[in-house]
Design a protein around this motif. Structure first.
Motif, PDB file in Angstrom:
ATOM      1  N   THR A   1      43.536  41.162  55.392  1.00  0.00           N
ATOM      2  CA  THR A   1      44.668  40.481  54.688  1.00  0.00           C
ATOM      3  C   THR A   1      45.122  40.910  53.082  1.00  0.00           C
ATOM      4  OG1 THR A   1      46.117  38.411  54.575  1.00  0.00           O
ATOM      5  CG2 THR A   1      43.473  39.009  55.322  1.00  0.00           C
ATOM      6  N   TYR A   2      45.861  39.499  52.772  1.00  0.00           N
ATOM      7  CA  TYR A   2      45.268  39.539  51.010  1.00  0.00           C
ATOM      8  C   TYR A   2      44.850  39.097  50.191  1.00  0.00           C
ATOM      9  CZ  TYR A   2      48.777  36.153  51.832  1.00  0.00           C
ATOM     10  OH  TYR A   2      49.045  35.289  51.789  1.00  0.00           O
ATOM     11  N   GLU A   3      43.751  37.772  51.117  1.00  0.00           N
ATOM     12  CA  GLU A   3      43.010  36.434  50.330  1.00  0.00           C
ATOM     13  C   GLU A   3      41.993  36.876  50.848  1.00  0.00           C
ATOM     14  OE1 GLU A   3      45.848  33.299  50.137  1.00  0.00           O
ATOM     15  OE2 GLU A   3      45.333  33.281  52.295  1.00  0.00           O
ATOM     16  N   PRO A   4      41.066  36.806  49.970  1.00  0.00           N
ATOM     17  CA  PRO A   4      40.394  36.165  48.840  1.00  0.00           C
ATOM     18  C   PRO A   4      40.560  37.785  48.253  1.00  0.00           C
ATOM     19  CG  PRO A   4      38.474  35.861  50.316  1.00  0.00           C
ATOM     20  CD  PRO A   4      39.497  36.036  50.369  1.00  0.00           C
ATOM     21  N   ASP A   5      41.440  37.628  47.097  1.00  0.00           N
ATOM     22  CA  ASP A   5      41.224  38.897  45.923  1.00  0.00           C
ATOM     23  C   ASP A   5      40.900  39.069  45.095  1.00  0.00           C
ATOM     24  OD1 ASP A   5      42.478  40.996  44.474  1.00  0.00           O
ATOM     25  OD2 ASP A   5      44.489  40.055  44.663  1.00  0.00           O
ATOM     26  N   PRO A   6      39.627  40.134  45.206  1.00  0.00           N
ATOM     27  CA  PRO A   6      38.129  40.336  44.386  1.00  0.00           C
ATOM     28  C   PRO A   6      38.646  40.449  42.843  1.00  0.00           C
ATOM     29  CG  PRO A   6      38.435  42.335  45.777  1.00  0.00           C
ATOM     30  CD  PRO A   6      40.013  41.397  45.960  1.00  0.00           C
ATOM     31  N   VAL A   7      39.709  41.042  42.624  1.00  0.00           N
ATOM     32  CA  VAL A   7      40.387  41.273  41.573  1.00  0.00           C
ATOM     33  C   VAL A   7      40.361  39.706  40.840  1.00  0.00           C
ATOM     34  CG1 VAL A   7      43.190  42.228  39.796  1.00  0.00           C
ATOM     35  CG2 VAL A   7      42.256  43.472  41.715  1.00  0.00           C
ATOM     36  N   ILE A   8      41.616  39.155  41.295  1.00  0.00           N
ATOM     37  CA  ILE A   8      40.923  37.327  40.557  1.00  0.00           C
ATOM     38  C   ILE A   8      39.769  36.854  40.660  1.00  0.00           C
ATOM     39  CG2 ILE A   8      42.097  34.830  41.586  1.00  0.00           C
ATOM     40  CD1 ILE A   8      44.310  36.502  42.620  1.00  0.00           C
ATOM     41  N   ALA A   9      39.077  37.407  41.861  1.00  0.00           N
ATOM     42  CA  ALA A   9      37.666  36.938  41.311  1.00  0.00           C
ATOM     43  C   ALA A   9      36.842  37.477  40.512  1.00  0.00           C
ATOM     44  CB  ALA A   9      36.843  36.924  42.989  1.00  0.00           C
ATOM     45  N   ALA A  10      37.266  38.592  40.106  1.00  0.00           N
ATOM     46  CA  ALA A  10      36.785  39.138  38.619  1.00  0.00           C
ATOM     47  C   ALA A  10      37.244  38.851  37.184  1.00  0.00           C
ATOM     48  CB  ALA A  10      37.746  40.865  38.913  1.00  0.00           C
ATOM     49  N   ALA A  11      37.861  38.368  37.338  1.00  0.00           N
ATOM     50  CA  ALA A  11      38.524  37.491  36.117  1.00  0.00           C
ATOM     51  C   ALA A  11      38.597  36.161  35.786  1.00  0.00           C
ATOM     52  CB  ALA A  11      40.264  37.247  35.981  1.00  0.00           C
ATOM     53  N   MET A  12      38.214  35.345  37.287  1.00  0.00           N
ATOM     54  CA  MET A  12      37.718  33.976  37.256  1.00  0.00           C
ATOM     55  C   MET A  12      35.647  34.648  36.880  1.00  0.00           C
ATOM     56  SD  MET A  12      39.405  32.089  40.575  1.00  0.00           S
ATOM     57  CE  MET A  12      38.592  30.362  39.956  1.00  0.00           C
ATOM     58  N   ALA A  13      35.070  35.450  37.685  1.00  0.00           N
ATOM     59  CA  ALA A  13      34.132  35.406  36.927  1.00  0.00           C
ATOM     60  C   ALA A  13      34.094  36.001  35.601  1.00  0.00           C
ATOM     61  CB  ALA A  13      33.312  37.530  37.679  1.00  0.00           C
ATOM     62  N   GLU A  14      34.206  36.637  34.894  1.00  0.00           N
ATOM     63  CA  GLU A  14      34.907  36.923  33.162  1.00  0.00           C
ATOM     64  C   GLU A  14      35.085  35.311  32.783  1.00  0.00           C
ATOM     65  OE1 GLU A  14      37.111  40.029  31.677  1.00  0.00           O
ATOM     66  OE2 GLU A  14      37.387  40.711  33.191  1.00  0.00           O
ATOM     67  N   GLN A  15      35.441  34.437  32.743  1.00  0.00           N
ATOM     68  CA  GLN A  15      35.542  33.084  32.044  1.00  0.00           C
ATOM     69  C   GLN A  15      34.693  32.581  32.585  1.00  0.00           C
ATOM     70  OE1 GLN A  15      39.275  31.489  34.417  1.00  0.00           O
ATOM     71  NE2 GLN A  15      40.244  33.313  33.784  1.00  0.00           N
ATOM     72  N   GLY A  16      33.712  32.740  33.392  1.00  0.00           N
ATOM     73  CA  GLY A  16      32.004  32.375  33.694  1.00  0.00           C
ATOM     74  C   GLY A  16      31.540  32.603  33.065  1.00  0.00           C
TER      75      GLY A  16
END
Length: 242
Positions: free
Chosen positions: A20-35
């Motif tokens: 399917t379309y979730e969870p999206d690893p691209v969004i995970a990457a953005a959140m990892a950057e924030q962390g």
């Protein structure tokens, strides 16, 4: 300071379980950057079992920290890397039947293919790292082929206990020193987690750790941003930021 690369493959593994379309690893990457991630690692396997071509395209357009593209010495995937130009290309062995990467690249036995891949990637302006077992002969071969870095395979260390684990840690220390002496950066990864990472981070020559499964597993409970931040805090205690 130890640079932290966060591998997001297993976010894609969870998505592909339902295709399917979730969870999206691209969004995970953005959140990892924030962390606090210093880099984002992803492996485009030939069988496309987790990361997909679409993911790679979007990651290379959206990630603001460095990107670390794991790939086999396969013409198709090397071509994709050369077209998209990540910061780093990490050459790894790949077998269809394995659950995850089981060992280091055998540069000595596959010198021609490895050399050809390194040449293509470097011509495209991409830094190249080789995923190797902590074996002096493999490290020397990587240097001869012009690799920019060696990522030491920490899987045996992570699985070992007691005296055996200390022996594996010493192998990593020796290989790290030899890598630095040969003029290459020292990276490490595979099986590292919040408990066993400290001794590896404390290796004097260590520059970068790439960690995925443990962080993604922790993120299930606390979220990706906090899971990365927790690992970042551990590394900053071992090797404070300058």
């Amino acid at each position: 300071m130890i640079e932290l690369g966060v591998n997001i493959d297993h976010v894609a593994t969870l998505r592909q379980a339902r295709r399917t379309y979730e969870p999206d690893p691209v969004i995970a990457a953005a959140m990892a950057e924030q962390g606090g991630a210093d880099g984002i690692t992803f492996h485009l396997r030939e069988d496309r079992r987790h990361i997909q071509d679409r993911d790679v395209e979007l990651l290379l357009r959206t990630v603001s920290v460095k990107t670390n593209f794991e790939l086999a010495c396969a013409d198709e995937v090397v071509g994709i890397a050369c077209r998209l130009r990540p910061t780093w290309a990490l050459l790894v062995p790949e077998k269809r039947e394995e659950v995850t990467t089981e060992g280091g690249l055998n540069v000595l036995a596959d010198r021609g293919r490895v050399a050809a891949s390194i040449a293509q990637l470097r011509e495209a302006g991409i830094l190249v790292s080789l995923f190797l077992d902590p074996d002096p002969a493999q490290v020397a071969a990587a240097a001869e082929l012009g690799s920019d870095a060696v990522e030491l395979h920490t899987g045996p260390y992570a699985l070992a206990r007691g005296e055996e684990q200390q022996a594996e840690l010493e192998r990593l220390r020796v290989a790290a020193a030899e890598t630095t002496a040969a003029g290459m950066r020292v990276h490490a990864g595979h099986g590292l987690n919040y408990t066993n990472v400290r001794p590896v981070a404390a290796i004097p020559a260590m520059v970068e750790l790439n960690i995925g499964h443990s962080i993604v597993s922790r993120a299930v409970f606390v979220g990706m941003r906090e899971a990365v931040a927790e690992m970042r805090r551990i590394l900053d205690v071992v090797a404070p930021r300058g």
